[in-house]
Design an enzyme around this catalytic site. Structure first.
Site, PDB file in Angstrom:
ATOM      1  N   CYS A  51      57.844  77.840 -18.869  1.00  0.00           N
ATOM      2  CA  CYS A  51      57.252  76.600 -19.410  1.00  0.00           C
ATOM      3  C   CYS A  51      56.770  75.694 -18.282  1.00  0.00           C
ATOM      4  CB  CYS A  51      58.273  75.865 -20.272  1.00  0.00           C
ATOM      5  SG  CYS A  51      57.769  74.181 -20.701  1.00  0.00           S
ATOM      6  N   CYS A  54      58.801  72.211 -18.106  1.00  0.00           N
ATOM      7  CA  CYS A  54      60.227  72.107 -17.783  1.00  0.00           C
ATOM      8  C   CYS A  54      60.420  71.600 -16.346  1.00  0.00           C
ATOM      9  CB  CYS A  54      60.906  73.474 -17.962  1.00  0.00           C
ATOM     10  SG  CYS A  54      61.443  73.795 -19.659  1.00  0.00           S
ATOM     11  N   HIS A 113      63.898  71.579 -23.130  1.00  0.00           N
ATOM     12  CA  HIS A 113      62.810  72.325 -23.764  1.00  0.00           C
ATOM     13  C   HIS A 113      62.984  72.484 -25.273  1.00  0.00           C
ATOM     14  CE1 HIS A 113      59.498  75.309 -23.500  1.00  0.00           C
ATOM     15  NE2 HIS A 113      60.176  76.036 -24.377  1.00  0.00           N
ATOM     16  N   ASN A 153      50.597  65.795 -30.480  1.00  0.00           N
ATOM     17  CA  ASN A 153      50.335  66.900 -31.405  1.00  0.00           C
ATOM     18  C   ASN A 153      51.606  67.717 -31.462  1.00  0.00           C
ATOM     19  OD1 ASN A 153      47.587  66.250 -31.777  1.00  0.00           O
ATOM     20  ND2 ASN A 153      47.026  67.338 -29.909  1.00  0.00           N
ATOM     21  N   SER A 161      50.203  73.727 -27.805  1.00  0.00           N
ATOM     22  CA  SER A 161      50.331  75.052 -27.211  1.00  0.00           C
ATOM     23  C   SER A 161      51.659  75.248 -26.488  1.00  0.00           C
ATOM     24  CB  SER A 161      49.159  75.316 -26.264  1.00  0.00           C
ATOM     25  OG  SER A 161      48.975  74.233 -25.387  1.00  0.00           O
ATOM     26  N   HIS A 164      57.715  72.513 -25.684  1.00  0.00           N
ATOM     27  CA  HIS A 164      58.427  71.498 -24.912  1.00  0.00           C
ATOM     28  C   HIS A 164      58.033  70.113 -25.442  1.00  0.00           C
ATOM     29  CE1 HIS A 164      60.666  70.525 -21.122  1.00  0.00           C
ATOM     30  NE2 HIS A 164      60.231  69.344 -21.525  1.00  0.00           N
ATOM     31  N   HIS A 166      56.567  66.884 -25.882  1.00  0.00           N
ATOM     32  CA  HIS A 166      55.640  66.107 -25.054  1.00  0.00           C
ATOM     33  C   HIS A 166      54.523  65.515 -25.897  1.00  0.00           C
ATOM     34  CE1 HIS A 166      53.203  69.744 -25.499  1.00  0.00           C
ATOM     35  NE2 HIS A 166      52.173  69.073 -25.029  1.00  0.00           N
ATOM     36  N   GLN A 168      50.572  63.098 -25.295  1.00  0.00           N
ATOM     37  CA  GLN A 168      49.476  62.918 -24.357  1.00  0.00           C
ATOM     38  C   GLN A 168      48.988  61.477 -24.393  1.00  0.00           C
ATOM     39  OE1 GLN A 168      46.378  65.904 -23.994  1.00  0.00           O
ATOM     40  NE2 GLN A 168      47.303  67.117 -25.636  1.00  0.00           N
TER      41      GLN A 168
HETATM   42  O1  LIG Z   1      45.319  69.115 -24.925  1.00  0.00           O
HETATM   43  P1  LIG Z   1      45.856  70.347 -25.614  1.00  0.00           P
HETATM   44  O2  LIG Z   1      47.277  70.173 -26.110  1.00  0.00           O
HETATM   45  O3  LIG Z   1      45.661  71.595 -24.817  1.00  0.00           O
HETATM   46  O4  LIG Z   1      44.930  70.514 -26.900  1.00  0.00           O
HETATM   47  C1  LIG Z   1      45.169  69.973 -28.158  1.00  0.00           C
HETATM   48  O5  LIG Z   1      44.989  68.551 -28.205  1.00  0.00           O
HETATM   49  C2  LIG Z   1      43.681  68.060 -27.883  1.00  0.00           C
HETATM   50  C3  LIG Z   1      43.659  66.563 -28.118  1.00  0.00           C
HETATM   51  O6  LIG Z   1      43.931  66.205 -29.463  1.00  0.00           O
HETATM   52  C4  LIG Z   1      42.587  68.765 -28.702  1.00  0.00           C
HETATM   53  O7  LIG Z   1      41.332  68.425 -28.184  1.00  0.00           O
HETATM   54  C5  LIG Z   1      42.737  70.284 -28.691  1.00  0.00           C
HETATM   55  O8  LIG Z   1      41.815  70.861 -29.601  1.00  0.00           O
HETATM   56  C6  LIG Z   1      44.179  70.662 -29.091  1.00  0.00           C
HETATM   57  O9  LIG Z   1      44.343  72.056 -29.073  1.00  0.00           O
END
Ligand SMILES: O=P(O)(O)O[C@H]1O[C@H](CO)[C@@H](O)[C@H](O)[C@H]1O
Ligand SMILES: O=P(O)(O)O[C@H]1O[C@H](CO)[C@@H](O)[C@H](O)[C@H]1O
Lengths: 346, 346
Positions: A51, A54, A113, A153, A161, A164, A166, A168
């Site tokens: 990961c 981590c 994690h 997300n 993806s 863990h 997190h 943004q």
């Molecule tokens: O930034 P990540 O986690 O790779 O990507 C994810 O969040 C982003 C922001 O909402 C999006 O644009 C991506 O389509 C989504 O897969």
């Protein structure tokens, strides 16, 4: 003729965006023969050497994460926005583009994690709020950064993806569309009433007591009247303020508790790690006051009927109007009735 | 400073909705460790006795489909909109709702359960257009129906619960949001220029010849400059008219050909039955002229990198702004280079 909002198709107005949602309460009886998602087994180890989030591990950039013990943020190795972009306008007849500069960050909520927000303690969620405050403050202070979008997300279904825990932060030069819409609606109300649009709405919700999931002295969590996603929730402070940095200590503890309660109820709903996107909307950071803005956090979860059946926002929703089947009141009743203790912790 | 739209993050303006999309062309290098979809095996029988859309079969309502041999439409057994809803407004302070009446229809494109639009002949696609015209005409003539939304959700990924080739029509009393936005932008341009906004844009596209996928004398298919979905396409007539019922015979044949070519290229892209939602935007049906409206059909396909990896419109996209990685020009180049012959037919 009388209209029964529990039984008959209708539109509801979103006071924050100025847009509408179509509600079809009679349609919940519809059978489902379509796509089902895989149930996710949430059995992650507390440390995963593969990961990139981590503590102590190497990232795509070659950087090594520190052995952090609480929260940790860093610049996204695959940032969608970059600092050195010129703000040039490229215009050719009806084709209009503008360079957009910005900074994208990743915020790790915990070194562990295997955790998610509902499985974390309230003080640990306060630490997450503290790092959101720090990032908002620092990014917002940068000359060319006029808006800071904090979001998470959660779950593979929401394009996440890495399990863990997190979130943004994408911060940028221009004010993005959703924030513009919400700003305009709040400003119009402020100019007419010198009062907080969301604040007045929350007072009405407290009086109606039909869509509230949880509240204490400082914060409240409701399924908004105009919810689009089946179990959409807004968490907002009762006091009118513009920015996450305005939180008092007591408000911060209350906000953390609200997040804990809502995400726990979400997990309890279908006894699964409930996927969602959450985001915090607050005033732009271009140096103006934005008195009209009332900070709030929203959760948009896609699941509708079970851990494997989601609501699809597709044809009609894309070309015409967002649409939902269960009403906000039905969703609120379900969420309210669920335990505040996580199903895995008993 | 010079801005390179092929390499640097920027926003593009959608002339039809007045909204923006964030483009991050440098981000296509990002690895993908997230959710992958199952590949769909498209080996359906031409007749399925369990399918409620196949000729002669029984539906949920108990009705029996006729043994139709070309196209067939009927009222949706699980309509999201109903005819007998009162148009009452329910207002309580900041809570505003309105009853919404409407009629929902299902349109079977072919009696053959195993087909999809790209696998159908151009004359059979013309039959689909003919039934769209008939439904638009009949529904639009109803007193309380002021807008008719024709759309298709194709593939399980787009919430389609039955592979039998079919689309839907939701018609209703109010004009839905997307149509309102597009109407306003077109009207503003019409009032200033007495010319078609989309028509002028298409002329510019023809001159630029960078985003065109296909064209003949009557119709054109382009990846719009402001595309949100990775391989989004607009199909539009070169002549300015408002409604699907305005098509000449030659235009109808050309429109059918455009649909055939685009959906075939879509399937060829990842050699899979390409999922998408498509929809036709046209003038409202409330009896007014709507001279500014220029009919067009859009395709919103979710796939990004392969048959199993889609673009997630999640956190940032929901809370801030739609975002894409590959540029419209890159998508157009890819689609243009693909064969017009379906990969299964060689
Ligand atoms: O930034 P990540 O986690 O790779 O990507 C994810 O969040 C982003 C922001 O909402 C999006 O644009 C991506 O389509 C989504 O897969
Ligand atoms: O009507 P269907 O095919 O059952 O349902 C599908 O299309 C509808 C219209 O876009 C959506 O509201 C549903 O979420 C989707 O699953």
């Amino acid at each position: 003729m009388k209209l029964d909002l529990n039984e008959q198709p209708h539109r509801r107005y979103n006071i924050l965006t100025g847009e509408w949602v179509l509600v079809s309460p009679h349609r919940t009886k519809r059978p489902w023969q379509g796509k089902q998602e895989k149930t996710v087994t949430d059995d992650w180890p507390s440390y995963d050497k593969a990961c990139y989030l981590c503590p102590g591990n190497e990232r795509a950039s070659g950087d090594i994460n520190p052995k952090y013990t609480s929260v940790y943020s860093f610049k996204n190795d695959f940032s969608a926005l970059l600092e050195d972009t010129p703000s040039t306008t490229v215009e050719d007849g009806l084709l209009v583009a503008k360079g957009e500069k910005g900074i994208c960050k990743v915020v790790c909520f915990s070194p562990n994690h295997s955790l998610t927000l509902p499985l974390m303690s309230v003080p640990s969620i306060e630490d997450v709020i503290t790092i959101w405050q720090k990032e908002f403050d620092e990014l917002g202070a940068i000359r060319d950064i006029n808006y800071v979008q904090i979001f998470e997300n959660k779950g593979a279904l929401m394009g996440c993806s890495n399990p863990h825990p997190h979130g943004q932060i994408w911060s940028q030069n221009s004010i993005p569309q959703e924030a513009v819409k919400k700003g305009e609606q709040q400003l119009r109300y402020w100019q007419t009433n010198t009062k907080s649009l969301l604040g007045d709405y929350l007072k009405q919700e407290i009086k109606a007591n039909e869509r509230i999931i949880w509240q204490d002295e400082y914060f409240i969590a409701v399924v908004p009247y105009w919810a689009i996603w089946p179990y959409e929730v807004i968490i907002a402070p009762k006091r009118h303020f513009q920015r996450i940095t305005d939180l008092t200590d007591k408000e911060k503890a209350s906000f953390a508790m609200a997040i804990k309660v809502i995400t726990t109820k979400y997990d309890n709903l279908f006894e699964t790690s409930f996927p969602y996107s959450s985001g915090i909307h607050q005033a732009p950071t271009n140096g103006l006051a934005y008195d009209e803005w009332h900070l709030h956090m929203s959760f948009y979860p896609p699941l509708l009927r079970s851990a494997t059946i989601k609501k699809f926002m597709v044809g009609y929703e894309m070309f015409a109007n967002p649409q939902r089947d269960i009403t906000a009141e039905q969703a609120a009743q379900t969420l309210r009735s669920l335990s505040k203790t996580h199903y895995l912790s008993s």
